[in-house]
Structure formats: C-alpha cells, structure tokens
Design an enzyme around this catalytic site. Sequence first.
Site, mmCIF file in Angstrom:
data_model
loop_
_atom_site.group_PDB
_atom_site.id
_atom_site.type_symbol
_atom_site.label_atom_id
_atom_site.label_comp_id
_atom_site.label_asym_id
_atom_site.label_seq_id
_atom_site.Cartn_x
_atom_site.Cartn_y
_atom_site.Cartn_z
ATOM 1 N N CYS B 151 0.873 -1.243 0.037
ATOM 2 C CA CYS B 151 -0.288 -0.406 0.514
ATOM 3 C C CYS B 151 0.955 1.226 0.049
ATOM 4 O O CYS B 151 0.498 2.327 -0.273
ATOM 5 C CB CYS B 151 -1.354 -0.350 1.006
ATOM 6 S SG CYS B 151 -1.788 -1.531 1.473
ATOM 7 N N HIS B 284 -2.312 7.717 6.576
ATOM 8 C CA HIS B 284 -2.412 6.188 5.575
ATOM 9 C C HIS B 284 -3.785 6.635 5.859
ATOM 10 O O HIS B 284 -4.481 5.825 5.165
ATOM 11 C CB HIS B 284 -1.466 5.934 6.305
ATOM 12 C CG HIS B 284 -1.584 3.707 5.148
ATOM 13 N ND1 HIS B 284 -1.479 4.167 3.946
ATOM 14 C CD2 HIS B 284 -2.044 2.917 5.544
ATOM 15 C CE1 HIS B 284 -0.976 3.104 3.514
ATOM 16 N NE2 HIS B 284 -1.605 2.009 4.370
ATOM 17 N N HIS B 321 -9.566 2.282 0.285
ATOM 18 C CA HIS B 321 -8.737 2.348 0.158
ATOM 19 C C HIS B 321 -8.112 1.588 -1.491
ATOM 20 O O HIS B 321 -8.227 0.759 -1.750
ATOM 21 C CB HIS B 321 -7.931 1.078 1.797
ATOM 22 C CG HIS B 321 -6.733 0.963 1.204
ATOM 23 N ND1 HIS B 321 -5.376 1.826 0.738
ATOM 24 C CD2 HIS B 321 -5.704 0.588 2.356
ATOM 25 C CE1 HIS B 321 -4.485 0.747 0.744
ATOM 26 N NE2 HIS B 321 -4.389 0.731 1.789
#
Lengths: 332, 393
Positions: B151, B284, B321
Amino acid sequence: MTSPQEVWITGCGAISPWGSAWQDLPTFGSKRDLLKPEAGKLLRMAEYDSKGILNRRGLRYCGSGTLALACSSVLAVEDADWQDQEGLAFFAGTGFGNVSPMFDFLYRVLNEGPAQVLPMASFDAALNSQANYVSVFLAARRLNRCFVGMTAGLEAVIDAIRWIRAGWARGAVVGGVDTINVDLESWLPFQPEESRNGVSEGAYSIFLESAESARQRGRTAIAEIRESGLGFHPPAGPPPDFSFWFSKFASGEPSTYRWLYCGNDLNQDSEAQFLPLTRLYGNALGARGLAGVQVACLEAREGATPIQVFDSHRQGNYAAVTVTPPTPNSKS
Amino acid sequence: MTARPRVLVTDMELACSLGKGVDQVWPALLAGREAIGPISKFDTSAFRVGLSAEAKEMACMTDFEAARYSLEPLLQRQGASSFAGPHCGLVLGMLGGDYWPMERRILANPEDRTTGMTQEISEIFPPHQAAATLATKLAVEGPVTTVAAACASGNHALSLAGDWIREGRVDRVLAGGVNVLSVPCFAHFHGIRLLAKEHCRPFDKNRDGLVAGTGSAWILLESESAAKARGAEVLAEFVGWGHSCDAHTVTAPHPEARGAIDSIQACLADGRIAADQIDYVSAHGTGTGTNDRTESKALYHVFGSRAATLPMSSIKSMIGHTMGASAVIEAIACIQAIRTGQLPPTANFEQADPECPVNCLPNQAGEAKVRYALNASYGFGGNNSITLFGPTP
C-alpha cells in the site's frame, strides 16, 4: 584513495538448477557438461537444504519463490559476513511476483469459497510478497522495495547502487527471483518461439556496499559494480542490435568491454558479439539480471576486462550495469 | 548544505469512486461525500462483506486501461507528444497484476485448473505491462519502471521519480499508481478480517476496517529548469521523501511504530524541513485497529503534543483504500491543501478513540494556511514511505 562512488559486490548467493553454491553456476568458460533448458521447457531449481541455510528458521505459508529468495539472500549476507541490520536495505526484482501462490489462492477462493482458504495464504500471494518476507527475515530496516518486470533484476541493482552511493543504506541485498508452477507452463514465456532456449527458475542475490565500508570491515571485493544505463525504447524504435546498445551504454572503445546479454531478444547479427545468458540459463525471467551479474562476477575472474551486463525486454525496458574485475585496489 | 535541483509538480490527475478529474473529486472530498457501495464486479455472496469503493466506470478495466483513463485529461492539457524522448521517464506503483481476465477465465471453466493462464491472459497479466504499454504509447525513452511496495507503492513511485530528476537523469517524470479492485485483493483483506462492514471510520473508536477501492492517479514532476523553460504552471514543490522497513512481521506494523517514525524523520531530513513547519498530514488512516493506533503513536513521537491539534485526515473514509494508487491520490490531496488552504475531512467519524487522540478533522473540512504537507503510507511487509510537498518556490 577510494572513491566514495565506488560500490563493491562483497557477497553472492544463489538457489538455481545447479544447486546452492553460486561459485558452481555455469559460465561461458565452463569445461563441464551443463544442464541446459530446452525450448518451451522449464529447468527447475535443484533440491537444496532450505532449513540448513535458514538455520532452522522456517518461512511457514511461503511458496517456493519466497523460500528460494530468502535462501539466496541469506547466503549472500553470510558470504559478505554482514551484521548491521539497521543499515541494511533490501531490493527485489521479479518478473511475475509470486504468480504460482497467487494463482492458487485465486483459484481456491473462486472455486472453493473464501472460507476454505487459510488467511495466511494470501500474504504470500501479493506481487511483492517475496520481498516482504525476505526483508523481515533479514531484518533489513532501511528499505524494502520490489521492482517488477523482465528487466527488474538490473533495475533493482541500479537502484541499490544509488542507495549505497547516497549513503541512504550502508549495505544492500539485491535479489532476483521467479519460480513457476507446472500449471502455468502453457503461458506465453514457455512458447518455443518466445523462448528458444527454454526457461529456468531460481533466485540469485548479491550483497553491495561502498568500497569504504568494505575496507573498514576488511572485506575483499568479488567485483566492482556501477550503473551503465536505464531507459526505455519503444518497440517501434530501433532493434536491439549492437550499435544500439553501444550508443546507449558504452563510454569507451567497444573492445574494452565484454558484453553479457540476459534477455531473449538478440537478433542474429548481434548474437555473436555477446555472451548470451540464455544459452546457459534459458530465460531466467525476473531473476535473469541477477543471474547475469553473478555470471559476470565468475567470468571476471578470468580476465581484467569489464563486463557490461545488460537486459532488455521487447516491450521497451532496458537496463545495464558494469561488473569490473577486482583490482589490487579492491582488497582491504 | 549543498543546493540541489528542485522537483516541481506541474500537473496531476486522478480517477476514483468519487469521479474523474481533480475538479470533480476535490469538491466532493471537501464535502465529505462517501462513494462506497455494493460490489457489482463479482459475486460477493460467499463473503461476509460486499462493500467497496468500486468506481463503476473503471471496475472491469485492466490496470493499463485504468491508468490511461485517469491520465487522459493530463495528456490533453500537456500534449501526449511532449513526453516523447529521453528527457521523460515513467514510473507506476501497483499492488498486483491484472487479475480480472484470469478471474473471468476461472469462473468460466471452474473444473479446468490448467486453463487459468492462457496465452491471451499471459499477455495482459504481467504486472509491468501497464507502465510499459503507456510508455510505448507516449514514446517515453527515459527510465520506465514498475514498483511494488504494497500500500506504499504510490509513494515509492513518487520518490523514484524525484530521485531521477534530482540526479539529472531526466527532466520530467509521470509518476502514478493504479489499483483495480480484484478478487484476490478483496479476499485477502476479507480473510484477515480487515474489511469494514458498513463504513470506513479512520481513528474512530468503533472503526472495524477498510473499504477496498479502485483508483488511479498521476503526478507530473519536473525539474525547475525544465518547468521554467516551458513556462509551466507550478502547482507545488515535491520537497522530500523518506522510507523505512519495519522488519517486524509481514502481517502487522511494528507495535511501537518504529518504522513509521523512521520514515517520517527520514522524509523531514531529506526535505530539510522541521517538524513544526508541517501544517497538514494526509494520514494513511485505513480504519483498521492496528494501523490507526500505530500511526497515531508515530505522529506523537515526531510532532510531540502538537499531534493533538495538527490537522490531519484520511480520505480513505470517502474513496476507500485504493492500495497501489492510494499514496498518489493522497499526494494530490496534500497539493490541493497547499494550493487552496482547504483540508478534506475524515468522514464517518462518530466517537473519539483514546488510543488515537489526533485532530482528524472529523466530518467537516478544515481551513488552514498550509506551508508543508506530509503524505503517509504504510503497507504490509513493513513498507513505510512518506512524501512531503511544499508551496511553489
């Protein structure tokens, strides 16, 4: 005096069809009979003692690619006798990532249902999962980065050279890996017209550090290494013949180098001018750049001529590094 | 301290579940609009959860198609031919390969395991195809690469591009990220029970996970000299970047946020910026218990008590996400915050978590003069990567 720009290879490790001793890898000067991949076939890794290499520390839930990369990387770190985990960065290059575990995971989720699949199975199915596991295993705290594609191995080497030169990492392990599930042998890289010299799987790792670091540690260089080029030429551009490569990479007389090509795309005119890795290893996929560097290290022992190791993929990526034989200056 | 070449942002574009283009997505983010719904791309009846931020127009695209789709407006503005030649590079961050053709194939032939990979699929699947195909179409001749760091892939892509420009390798780089929601990715987060049941609620006491999303974004980075030479509009400066690896486990961040702290500090050092010059953090902020807790720890370690008031937010609460694309999309949020002084909120926030005592701009956009904005991304495998943006010099 040592130039701060100098980067040395001080360790190597390999898990290959020829075993787990990188010094036993086939070279162009080999006098012995060699295993050779056949067109359209896969030359698998030889049996090896992963538990012994990993000192009984296991890698549960991991596929053969992750295990091989971990073992080749541990061997490279041991070869370099490196202890500093705080300053260590890990770079990986892979053509397809962990395609076999990923395919298996996908197949089982779709056919058996997600509830039937062990959650941990997915951690070794990601594109960069091999790098993830190995960086944890090595405790490489500076970086974990994975390049993807056929030329990814040399791209990773080039990035690692930058990190060492800039002082962002004190040591770097660079590993290339691809292993293939039998179920995938019908796909493109295995078509005979794509891989006249067959395909091989394996994991090849090198350890890089600055010359200054190696001297302080009393280590000798296996070889010196520097970047030569990184770029892209669209497929519509010139064919990858010698004049093209020479104009891109060389900075002196062509006769002052030997040239080792890792890829699959030499044309007939240029083939004779190179040490063609595919003749020994077949197409080693994403591992081929690192295999080429190790072969260059072995070849470099035979003479003082630098070897440019380069790779290209017909889609356009190209990358090259120069491996220079150790000189009296390369000793601590 | 030696001077070094500046890296400037001269254009950017994105596509996600909130729409296509900065002009469309940015106002929706400031309004706190959530674009999450049932998955239409594949049957989710076997899963406990069926939500995603799907981006319907992109749902069944290949990675290449999705990357090109988000890039189109930028190419129209800049002229596609302007990227031809050795002065330009391209780098793409991504989480996986193109799984969708394989998924369709397996579903159509469930009994035949050997036909999962066909020649046709194998031409699409290789993960470097998207970047290489785009570079070919644009006739790029500088470095072209694909980087995978879970990620954090997007920030790795941005930093590689920044390095290439600083080193004088190229004048301009298209740095992007792409993620098309796939069965393996969804099944992964489902299997480890990290998917939210209804909403993504970063830093909320009752957060229960992330919502997987589709998205793609690009930032055009240029050397100062190249941007000046062509009179380009400069949107921001790409000031610095920093990385670390937890080297802890592949399944969770370091409990004391050691790697996250190292990466933020490395980024500030690289950018030659003090922590008190940071006015906004794009977190994040996945909405998972562990990430948000350790991310909060990292912020307190770096910013001290100022972490309680420093504006930060997670746009993942609205667009999900987007994995390999997320850091690039969130970099665009940082750049917009610097340009406009408006800060996107963290949506779906209900109850503060004593373990995450941060100012996450709950449900309401904020306003502030932003000098420097920090963009955080943390991935499985201990991949920590931070980028830092500042005002136009």
